[in-house]
Write a protein that holds these residues in place. Sequence first.
Motif, PDB file in Angstrom:
ATOM      1  N   ARG A  66       0.836  -1.200   0.000  1.00 49.79           N
ATOM      2  CA  ARG A  66       0.000   0.000   0.000  1.00 49.79           C
ATOM      3  C   ARG A  66       0.875   1.256   0.000  1.00 49.79           C
ATOM      4  NH1 ARG A  66      -4.630   1.485   4.561  1.00 49.79           N
ATOM      5  NH2 ARG A  66      -5.280   3.480   3.619  1.00 49.79           N
ATOM      6  N   GLN A  67       1.929   1.243   0.812  1.00 48.27           N
ATOM      7  CA  GLN A  67       2.842   2.389   0.842  1.00 48.27           C
ATOM      8  C   GLN A  67       3.565   2.548  -0.499  1.00 48.27           C
ATOM      9  OE1 GLN A  67       4.976   1.025   4.431  1.00 48.27           O
ATOM     10  NE2 GLN A  67       4.606   3.080   5.290  1.00 48.27           N
ATOM     11  N   GLY A  68       3.915   1.400  -1.106  1.00 48.36           N
ATOM     12  CA  GLY A  68       4.580   1.439  -2.405  1.00 48.36           C
ATOM     13  C   GLY A  68       3.703   2.073  -3.466  1.00 48.36           C
ATOM     14  N   LYS A  69       2.437   1.745  -3.449  1.00 48.26           N
ATOM     15  CA  LYS A  69       1.497   2.333  -4.407  1.00 48.26           C
ATOM     16  C   LYS A  69       1.401   3.847  -4.202  1.00 48.26           C
ATOM     17  CE  LYS A  69      -3.200   1.726  -6.208  1.00 48.26           C
ATOM     18  NZ  LYS A  69      -4.476   0.969  -6.060  1.00 48.26           N
ATOM     19  N   ARG A  70       1.409   4.261  -2.917  1.00 45.07           N
ATOM     20  CA  ARG A  70       1.363   5.684  -2.624  1.00 45.07           C
ATOM     21  C   ARG A  70       2.610   6.389  -3.141  1.00 45.07           C
ATOM     22  NH1 ARG A  70       3.987   8.578   0.775  1.00 45.07           N
ATOM     23  NH2 ARG A  70       4.736   6.804   1.990  1.00 45.07           N
ATOM     24  N   LEU A  71       3.757   5.762  -2.946  1.00 49.07           N
ATOM     25  CA  LEU A  71       4.997   6.356  -3.414  1.00 49.07           C
ATOM     26  C   LEU A  71       4.969   6.571  -4.926  1.00 49.07           C
ATOM     27  CD1 LEU A  71       7.710   4.390  -1.389  1.00 49.07           C
ATOM     28  CD2 LEU A  71       7.199   6.815  -1.204  1.00 49.07           C
ATOM     29  N   LEU A  72       4.509   5.566  -5.674  1.00 46.84           N
ATOM     30  CA  LEU A  72       4.545   5.628  -7.131  1.00 46.84           C
ATOM     31  C   LEU A  72       3.503   6.581  -7.704  1.00 46.84           C
ATOM     32  CD1 LEU A  72       5.197   1.867  -7.956  1.00 46.84           C
ATOM     33  CD2 LEU A  72       6.841   3.743  -7.837  1.00 46.84           C
ATOM     34  N   ALA A  73       2.618   7.072  -6.863  1.00 43.53           N
ATOM     35  CA  ALA A  73       1.650   8.085  -7.316  1.00 43.53           C
ATOM     36  C   ALA A  73       2.306   9.453  -7.436  1.00 43.53           C
ATOM     37  CB  ALA A  73       0.475   8.150  -6.337  1.00 43.53           C
ATOM     38  N   ASP A  74       3.465   9.613  -6.812  1.00 51.04           N
ATOM     39  CA  ASP A  74       4.221  10.864  -6.909  1.00 51.04           C
ATOM     40  C   ASP A  74       4.949  10.885  -8.255  1.00 51.04           C
ATOM     41  OD1 ASP A  74       6.224  12.875  -6.717  1.00 51.04           O
ATOM     42  OD2 ASP A  74       6.222  12.718  -4.529  1.00 51.04           O
ATOM     43  N   ARG A  75       4.790  11.955  -9.010  1.00 45.77           N
ATOM     44  CA  ARG A  75       5.394  11.999 -10.346  1.00 45.77           C
ATOM     45  C   ARG A  75       6.917  12.023 -10.306  1.00 45.77           C
ATOM     46  NH1 ARG A  75       4.007  18.170 -12.419  1.00 45.77           N
ATOM     47  NH2 ARG A  75       5.186  19.303 -10.809  1.00 45.77           N
ATOM     48  N   ASP A  76       7.499  12.347  -9.152  1.00 44.17           N
ATOM     49  CA  ASP A  76       8.950  12.347  -9.016  1.00 44.17           C
ATOM     50  C   ASP A  76       9.507  10.983  -8.598  1.00 44.17           C
ATOM     51  OD1 ASP A  76       9.434  14.966  -9.762  1.00 44.17           O
ATOM     52  OD2 ASP A  76       9.236  15.754  -7.732  1.00 44.17           O
ATOM     53  N   ILE A  77       8.640  10.017  -8.395  1.00 41.75           N
ATOM     54  CA  ILE A  77       9.086   8.705  -7.927  1.00 41.75           C
ATOM     55  C   ILE A  77       8.626   7.632  -8.914  1.00 41.75           C
ATOM     56  CG2 ILE A  77       8.971   7.006  -6.065  1.00 41.75           C
ATOM     57  CD1 ILE A  77       8.456   9.277  -4.121  1.00 41.75           C
ATOM     58  N   THR A  78       9.550   6.794  -9.347  1.00 36.87           N
ATOM     59  CA  THR A  78       9.236   5.716 -10.283  1.00 36.87           C
ATOM     60  C   THR A  78       9.881   4.421  -9.835  1.00 36.87           C
ATOM     61  OG1 THR A  78      11.138   6.348 -11.650  1.00 36.87           O
ATOM     62  CG2 THR A  78       8.989   7.231 -12.291  1.00 36.87           C
ATOM     63  N   GLN A  79       9.295   3.323 -10.242  1.00 38.46           N
ATOM     64  CA  GLN A  79       9.883   1.999  -9.981  1.00 38.46           C
ATOM     65  C   GLN A  79      11.170   1.893 -10.790  1.00 38.46           C
ATOM     66  OE1 GLN A  79       7.866  -0.717  -8.279  1.00 38.46           O
ATOM     67  NE2 GLN A  79       9.879  -1.636  -8.020  1.00 38.46           N
ATOM     68  N   TYR A  80      12.226   1.474 -10.152  1.00 30.77           N
ATOM     69  CA  TYR A  80      13.501   1.367 -10.858  1.00 30.77           C
ATOM     70  C   TYR A  80      13.525   0.128 -11.736  1.00 30.77           C
ATOM     71  CZ  TYR A  80      18.436   0.564 -11.807  1.00 30.77           C
ATOM     72  OH  TYR A  80      19.635   0.334 -12.420  1.00 30.77           O
ATOM     73  N   GLU A  81      13.926   0.326 -12.973  1.00 32.40           N
ATOM     74  CA  GLU A  81      14.119  -0.776 -13.901  1.00 32.40           C
ATOM     75  C   GLU A  81      15.543  -0.712 -14.422  1.00 32.40           C
ATOM     76  OE1 GLU A  81      11.221  -0.753 -16.987  1.00 32.40           O
ATOM     77  OE2 GLU A  81       9.503  -0.852 -15.617  1.00 32.40           O
ATOM     78  N   LYS A  82      16.277  -1.782 -14.237  1.00 32.60           N
ATOM     79  CA  LYS A  82      17.664  -1.810 -14.676  1.00 32.60           C
ATOM     80  C   LYS A  82      17.715  -1.676 -16.191  1.00 32.60           C
ATOM     81  CE  LYS A  82      21.975  -4.410 -14.158  1.00 32.60           C
ATOM     82  NZ  LYS A  82      22.617  -5.623 -13.601  1.00 32.60           N
ATOM     83  N   PRO A  83      18.485  -0.730 -16.709  1.00 36.49           N
ATOM     84  CA  PRO A  83      18.553  -0.552 -18.167  1.00 36.49           C
ATOM     85  C   PRO A  83      19.132  -1.790 -18.846  1.00 36.49           C
ATOM     86  CG  PRO A  83      20.231   0.773 -17.055  1.00 36.49           C
ATOM     87  CD  PRO A  83      19.325   0.244 -15.989  1.00 36.49           C
ATOM     88  N   VAL A  84      18.545  -2.131 -19.962  1.00 34.93           N
ATOM     89  CA  VAL A  84      18.992  -3.294 -20.728  1.00 34.93           C
ATOM     90  C   VAL A  84      19.850  -2.807 -21.888  1.00 34.93           C
ATOM     91  CG1 VAL A  84      18.286  -5.287 -22.085  1.00 34.93           C
ATOM     92  CG2 VAL A  84      16.921  -4.567 -20.107  1.00 34.93           C
ATOM     93  N   LYS A  85      21.089  -3.224 -21.920  1.00 38.14           N
ATOM     94  CA  LYS A  85      22.000  -2.809 -22.978  1.00 38.14           C
ATOM     95  C   LYS A  85      21.721  -3.608 -24.239  1.00 38.14           C
ATOM     96  CE  LYS A  85      26.937  -2.244 -23.960  1.00 38.14           C
ATOM     97  NZ  LYS A  85      28.317  -2.441 -23.446  1.00 38.14           N
ATOM     98  N   GLU A  86      21.634  -2.888 -25.336  1.00 39.04           N
ATOM     99  CA  GLU A  86      21.388  -3.554 -26.611  1.00 39.04           C
ATOM    100  C   GLU A  86      22.573  -4.444 -26.959  1.00 39.04           C
ATOM    101  OE1 GLU A  86      20.556  -2.335 -31.282  1.00 39.04           O
ATOM    102  OE2 GLU A  86      20.305  -0.843 -29.692  1.00 39.04           O
ATOM    103  N   PRO A  87      22.320  -5.722 -27.237  1.00 39.29           N
ATOM    104  CA  PRO A  87      23.438  -6.636 -27.514  1.00 39.29           C
ATOM    105  C   PRO A  87      24.159  -6.264 -28.804  1.00 39.29           C
ATOM    106  CG  PRO A  87      21.331  -7.692 -27.992  1.00 39.29           C
ATOM    107  CD  PRO A  87      21.016  -6.400 -27.323  1.00 39.29           C
ATOM    108  N   LEU A  88      25.466  -6.459 -28.800  1.00 38.62           N
ATOM    109  CA  LEU A  88      26.268  -6.187 -29.988  1.00 38.62           C
ATOM    110  C   LEU A  88      26.399  -7.475 -30.792  1.00 38.62           C
ATOM    111  CD1 LEU A  88      28.209  -4.433 -31.693  1.00 38.62           C
ATOM    112  CD2 LEU A  88      30.043  -5.171 -30.146  1.00 38.62           C
TER     113      LEU A  88
END
Length: 534
Positions: A66-88
Amino acid sequence: MKIKINNVRISLLHETTLEQAVCKKAGVGRESLGTLRVLRKAVDARKKNDICLNYHVLAEVDVSARQGKRLLADRDITQYEKPVKEPLVLGTLPLSAPPVIIGAGPAGLLAALQLAEHGYRPLLLERGKPVAQRVTDVQRFWQTGQFDPASNVQFGEGGAGTFSDGKLTTRVNDPVMAEILQLFVDAGAPENILWEHKPHVGTDKLRAMVTGLSKRICALGGSIRYQAQVSDLLIENGCVSGVVLSSGEKIAGGAVVLACGHSARDTYAMLARRGVGLKTKPFAIGVRIEHPQELIDKAQYGSFAGHRLLGAADYALVYHTPDKRRTAYSFCMCPGGQVVAAASESGGVVVNGMSMFKRDSGIANSALVVNVGVEDFGGGPLAGVEFQRQYERLAFALGGGNYYAPAQNTDSFLHRSAPSLQSLTAGSYRPGLTACALDKVLPAYVTDTLRLGIESFGRKLAGYADGGALLTGVETRTSAPVRIERDKQSYVSVTHDLLYPCGEGAGYAGGIMSAALDGYHVARAIMQRFAPLR
């Protein structure tokens, strides 16, 4: 839960810890906050009475769903997703020989590093000397006027950026930037470049970083040769098959990366003679301006000037003439730095700016330049080169020889009075200065626009145009006067296959980071076409 939190602000009026500020922003207790990593740090000085540090952070928080949902409602807060590097995906075409890279500036070093890392065994050819020997030659030039055309501020390991402020900013938005910054840190750059909004390493840290990059290239199977100037290309049936050194030695290259830098005028001439696709391009010329750093700090930070968390202030200023034909602007601003002699040819005076990592010289300097274009110099693809050379030689002559630079304070410049060197700072340019009206060493449309620009800048920054600043000429190497034409997708020369124009000298970059990025992408293009040499 791992989240990214933007705009965590800490006022200098009420200093708090970053942890406290993050908890307040997220609305969580200190016991809920786990690991914390700074992603970006910037100074917000829009309100001079309440300057803030603004952070973007990555945080681990232990909260309920419930707290997590509240946090993500803030436009300055986002769920972190590790960037995926395009394979060479490596190519399959065989290389006839290892790739050859011309020039060990940021573009050449990054191209060589990428190729070496993937088994292509590149050969990096640098016309100048390794950093340590180059520094000795440059210091001798500044102290005595003894100039070495093969080892100077423009030529040698690390390129022209080695004697600069070491800025690592760019307007290019590319996710690869983070990877390049990490490579720089691994090579010896300070770790804070990973998160500072305006990262810089200074000339002192940059020298160590360049040495680290070179060592890494060699450790991965590449090789570097210094004092190896390329004087010609080997061309067979419209393809570049290698290079010829000034010694006469011929070296085969399965691909040739041309990262020669913006001052390799003899290389440009050779390319034109060989029919390589070149065209002239706009650039800018002008002067260097010096103020006491304290004056700039007060103008930018008000009562917070000198605060331990702020450092030396910079600025970026632009003025457009009413007809919009000319623009005067600051360029390569160096807080706490010095003006340096940056000639690459005998009998020419060129100025540039440089800072150490600490930016503690007490002098703020910046280029003040005005745009020039084809309509100003006309002619063929090398007309811009000759335009630069004309004013550099004029500055040398009017400076009195021995690489003394023509200079005057802003009071005498603005009022067109007898030129004076009396200023708020002791001019930092060496070997020395000669009082000279800068109207004699620059076109009238440049000096007229500079006057209007300085007056405009004085209305934006208190004290900027008050007369005590020192102007030193001439600044002519803001960017390459030539573009070596290439295909947008393959990065190959439009006239010669297997030739890959690259970096600032080819007209595709404007600083350390954009040049390094271009070298990175050119190397990737080669690897996507050809198989490694393992």
